[in-house]
Motif scaffolding. Structure first.
Motif, mmCIF file in Angstrom:
data_model
loop_
_atom_site.group_PDB
_atom_site.id
_atom_site.type_symbol
_atom_site.label_atom_id
_atom_site.label_comp_id
_atom_site.label_asym_id
_atom_site.label_seq_id
_atom_site.Cartn_x
_atom_site.Cartn_y
_atom_site.Cartn_z
ATOM 1 N N TRP A 47 -11.411 1.179 -1.918
ATOM 2 C CA TRP A 47 -12.213 2.306 -1.442
ATOM 3 C C TRP A 47 -13.566 2.371 -2.138
ATOM 4 O O TRP A 47 -14.604 2.491 -1.487
ATOM 5 N N LEU A 48 -13.573 2.277 -3.470
ATOM 6 C CA LEU A 48 -14.838 2.400 -4.198
ATOM 7 C C LEU A 48 -15.622 1.099 -4.205
ATOM 8 O O LEU A 48 -16.833 1.105 -4.444
ATOM 9 N N GLY A 49 -14.934 -0.020 -3.988
ATOM 10 C CA GLY A 49 -15.624 -1.291 -3.863
ATOM 11 C C GLY A 49 -16.186 -1.842 -5.152
ATOM 12 O O GLY A 49 -17.204 -2.540 -5.134
ATOM 13 N N VAL A 50 -15.537 -1.549 -6.283
ATOM 14 C CA VAL A 50 -16.015 -2.072 -7.567
ATOM 15 C C VAL A 50 -15.067 -3.170 -8.037
ATOM 16 O O VAL A 50 -13.880 -3.164 -7.692
ATOM 17 N N PRO A 51 -15.556 -4.132 -8.817
ATOM 18 C CA PRO A 51 -14.688 -5.195 -9.320
ATOM 19 C C PRO A 51 -13.596 -4.635 -10.230
ATOM 20 O O PRO A 51 -13.808 -3.664 -10.962
ATOM 21 N N VAL A 52 -12.413 -5.242 -10.165
ATOM 22 C CA VAL A 52 -11.288 -4.830 -11.008
ATOM 23 C C VAL A 52 -10.726 -6.066 -11.705
ATOM 24 O O VAL A 52 -10.943 -7.210 -11.271
ATOM 25 N N ASP A 53 -9.977 -5.818 -12.762
ATOM 26 C CA ASP A 53 -9.306 -6.897 -13.478
ATOM 27 C C ASP A 53 -8.224 -7.490 -12.579
ATOM 28 O O ASP A 53 -7.358 -6.764 -12.075
ATOM 29 N N LEU B 164 0.832 -1.210 0.000
ATOM 30 C CA LEU B 164 0.000 0.000 0.000
ATOM 31 C C LEU B 164 0.867 1.260 0.000
ATOM 32 O O LEU B 164 0.591 2.219 -0.743
ATOM 33 N N LEU B 165 1.900 1.265 0.827
ATOM 34 C CA LEU B 165 2.782 2.434 0.894
ATOM 35 C C LEU B 165 3.597 2.585 -0.393
ATOM 36 O O LEU B 165 3.772 3.701 -0.899
ATOM 37 N N GLU B 166 4.077 1.472 -0.923
ATOM 38 C CA GLU B 166 4.863 1.512 -2.156
ATOM 39 C C GLU B 166 4.028 2.029 -3.329
ATOM 40 O O GLU B 166 4.521 2.769 -4.194
ATOM 41 N N THR B 167 2.740 1.679 -3.351
ATOM 42 C CA THR B 167 1.856 2.087 -4.448
ATOM 43 C C THR B 167 1.348 3.513 -4.262
ATOM 44 O O THR B 167 0.819 4.110 -5.207
ATOM 45 N N GLY B 168 1.480 4.057 -3.058
ATOM 46 C CA GLY B 168 0.994 5.408 -2.791
ATOM 47 C C GLY B 168 -0.434 5.447 -2.312
ATOM 48 O O GLY B 168 -1.094 6.496 -2.393
ATOM 49 N N TYR B 169 -0.923 4.297 -1.787
ATOM 50 C CA TYR B 169 -2.294 4.254 -1.288
ATOM 51 C C TYR B 169 -2.328 4.814 0.128
ATOM 52 O O TYR B 169 -2.458 4.110 1.120
ATOM 53 N N PRO C 283 -6.956 4.375 3.658
ATOM 54 C CA PRO C 283 -5.818 5.044 4.309
ATOM 55 C C PRO C 283 -6.343 6.071 5.300
ATOM 56 O O PRO C 283 -7.430 6.630 5.110
ATOM 57 N N TRP C 284 -5.572 6.316 6.352
ATOM 58 C CA TRP C 284 -6.017 7.264 7.376
ATOM 59 C C TRP C 284 -4.944 8.315 7.597
ATOM 60 O O TRP C 284 -3.782 8.148 7.226
ATOM 61 N N GLU C 285 -5.345 9.425 8.217
ATOM 62 C CA GLU C 285 -4.486 10.603 8.323
ATOM 63 C C GLU C 285 -3.251 10.373 9.176
ATOM 64 O O GLU C 285 -2.293 11.142 9.095
ATOM 65 N N THR C 286 -3.239 9.318 9.984
ATOM 66 C CA THR C 286 -2.061 9.013 10.799
ATOM 67 C C THR C 286 -0.954 8.362 9.982
ATOM 68 O O THR C 286 0.165 8.211 10.473
ATOM 69 N N GLY C 287 -1.268 7.944 8.764
ATOM 70 C CA GLY C 287 -0.336 7.177 7.961
ATOM 71 C C GLY C 287 -0.640 5.695 7.984
ATOM 72 O O GLY C 287 -0.025 4.912 7.254
ATOM 73 N N GLY C 288 -1.607 5.286 8.816
ATOM 74 C CA GLY C 288 -2.013 3.891 8.885
ATOM 75 C C GLY C 288 -3.180 3.603 7.956
ATOM 76 O O GLY C 288 -3.587 4.436 7.134
ATOM 77 N N HIS C 289 -3.740 2.404 8.092
ATOM 78 C CA HIS C 289 -4.868 1.978 7.268
ATOM 79 C C HIS C 289 -5.907 1.297 8.152
ATOM 80 O O HIS C 289 -5.571 0.692 9.174
ATOM 81 N N LEU C 290 -7.169 1.393 7.741
ATOM 82 C CA LEU C 290 -8.277 0.870 8.524
ATOM 83 C C LEU C 290 -9.096 -0.109 7.693
ATOM 84 O O LEU C 290 -9.406 0.167 6.526
ATOM 85 N N VAL C 291 -9.478 -1.209 8.322
ATOM 86 C CA VAL C 291 -10.282 -2.235 7.666
ATOM 87 C C VAL C 291 -11.665 -2.255 8.321
ATOM 88 O O VAL C 291 -11.777 -2.346 9.548
ATOM 89 N N SER C 292 -12.686 -2.173 7.506
ATOM 90 C CA SER C 292 -14.063 -2.201 7.997
ATOM 91 C C SER C 292 -14.906 -2.959 6.985
ATOM 92 O O SER C 292 -14.408 -3.433 5.964
ATOM 93 N N ASP C 293 -16.186 -3.082 7.264
ATOM 94 C CA ASP C 293 -17.082 -3.636 6.253
ATOM 95 C C ASP C 293 -17.217 -2.644 5.107
ATOM 96 O O ASP C 293 -17.003 -1.427 5.276
#
Length: 486
Positions: free
Chosen positions: A60-66, A12-17, A103-113
């Motif tokens: 984030w958008l929750g749409v199918p991707v290739d 995620l960090l390497e990709t810039g997410y 991604p969250w403002e602290t630099g971390g990431h959050l997982v939810s439904d």
């Protein structure tokens, strides 16, 4: 999951997410629309199939991707590993996320439904909501003082722990929903946070006998006829959950400890909401500060939370709306207040409670100066008139004066003191208070300064000395003046 969270974080960090990376990739228009839960501009902005755009669409958008476009990096998790961990679903070359990863403002990431949007299936009762405005507000409110032990009560997807990490030596997080704790643990792992003591249970039940230097809570404060979703409703009657949270919190505060929480409270016909909320705080033994930041009428409130669950336009929308309004009517509810509550165990035998309404913009983070706000409120209350006259008063930093009146007039029609920092309050003052603002710098006691002002204005020094404490006490409580100790 072994090391999958660590490898996912690196990817995620390497990709810039990240927050900044996503905003830059989307641009102002699409990012602004996404903040309003409008996805079309973001979908257009991420249509190129590049690695970051693909992650935005997937997580984030929750749409199918290739599936071929999902980046893995040198050591990142493969689609197969993500699917085995239950984070995505792969079918016919398409990959769909089963969770919302932000991604969250602290630099971390959050997982939810996954975010629920109009047309989506109904929410499951144990739905785990992602971080949003309320989460950010609580994080902005919490004191920035280092803490030995901290408690995040009702952690949800774990967002407050991301803010407490590095500030508290030990962190405990609780939630009544076991699924919330499951996703929160994943959030912390992907964010590089370990050692969090996660416990399941309601209110303070999981931490009986424990005390904390800092308690934060974004509780299930929504007031409704029935508790349908654990992330927002407790099932307790009306606003009883928030009341109980306030009343029980002091038992779990260490000496000098502070509790910050968000809350909703009812406005009931024939009752002042300040008395209602003030009654929650009175008797806790703590200094308390409650601020109403917004109030909605019953219809606005119901509409807000029906939208929150994407229930507008569904077959049950009219029924749910009508039942909720009928319940409010039976309870004589005229509105619902939104705001924050802070408690501090100062150890005083004379605790101070301040309840106010303040809807104007404030300097963020409030946590950077919330301790000074509480100190000002308690100091103004506890100083006797004699002690105040002996004290060396100083104008607070960032206070400016405005004089308003007809051009060329000898005296202004109105004098206003305005804070340019902190809560950014403004107050209309008289000539004596304005004169003090111009001369008090903490070098001289208030009494002699008032005597000098009395000589200039022709007032009786004794009368001015007798009246001044009552006029100055609110200005000290609201942070326009402070007592100098230097």
């Amino acid at each position: 999951m072994n090391d999958l969270p660590i490898r996912l974080r690196e990817l995620l960090l390497e990709t810039g997410y990240t927050i900044d990376g996503v905003r830059a990739r989307l641009g102002d228009v699409a990012a602004g629309a996404l903040a309003r839960e409008e996805t079309v501009p973001a979908l257009r902005a991420t249509a190129d199939g590049d690695p970051l755009g693909t992650l935005i669409r997937l997580w984030w958008l929750g749409v199918p991707v290739d599936g071929r476009a999902v980046p893995a990096g040198p050591a990142g998790p493969s689609v197969e590993e993500l699917a085995a961990a239950g984070l995505v679903r792969a079918e016919d070359g398409r990959v769909t996320s089963t969770v919302h990863l932000q991604p969250w403002e602290t630099g971390g990431h959050l997982v939810s439904d996954r975010k629920v949007r109009p047309g989506d299936p109904a929410l499951r009762p144990d739905h785990v909501v992602g971080a949003g405005g309320a989460s950010a507000n609580l994080a902005q409110l919490a004191s920035r003082r280092p803490a030995g032990r901290a408690l995040d009560l009702g952690t949800g997807c774990g967002v407050q722990v991301l803010h407490l990490d590095g500030r508290a030596e030990e962190i405990t997080a609780t939630d009544v929903n076991p699924r919330a704790l499951e996703l929160a643990r994943l959030s912390w792992a992907i964010s590089g946070i370990d050692g969090v003591d996660a416990r399941q249970g309601s209110l303070f039940e999981p931490v009986q006998g424990d005390r904390f230097d800092l308690v934060v809570s974004n509780p299930p404060f929504v007031i409704s006829p029935a508790g349908r979703f654990t992330y927002r409703e407790s099932g307790l009657r009306a606003d009883d959950f928030c009341r109980e949270l306030v009343r029980r919190a002091p038992r779990h505060l260490a000496p000098g400890g502070t509790c910050h929480l968000l809350a909703n409270w009812l406005h009931v016909a024939g009752e002042d909401w300040r008395d209602r909320v003030g009654g929650w705080l009175t008797g806790t033994g703590c200094d308390g500060w409650a601020v109403q930041r917004d109030v909605q009428d019953p219809a606005e409130y119901v509409e807000l939370w029906l939208r929150d669950a994407a229930e507008q336009g569904t077959p049950r929308h009219r029924e749910l709306y009508d039942d909720w309004l009928a319940w409010f009517e039976a309870e004589n509810v005229t509105g619902v207040g939104f705001g924050w509550i802070t408690l501090n165990d100062s150890g005083s035998l004379d605790p101070v409670v301040r309840v106010e309404e303040y809807a104007l913009p404030v300097e963020l983070p409030v946590g950077g100066y919330v301790d000074r706000v509480l100190e000002a409120v308690t100091t103004a209350h506890r100083l006797t008139d004699a002690e105040l006259l002996d004290a060396r008063l100083a104008l607070a930093d960032g206070v400016v004066e405005e004089r308003i009146g007809p051009p060329g007039a000898e005296d202004p029609a109105r004098i206003v003191l305005r804070q340019t920092a902190g809560l950014c309050r403004s107050v209309r003052v008289g000539t004596v208070e304005a004169a003090l603002a111009g001369v008090c710098d903490g070098d001289y006691p208030l009494g002699p300064l008032l005597a000098a002002i009395a000589e200039l204005t022709g007032e009786d020094p004794s009368d001015l000395g007798a009246k001044a404490p009552a006029a100055l006490r609110p200005l000290i409580a609201e942070g326009f003046f402070h007592i100098s100790t230097g």
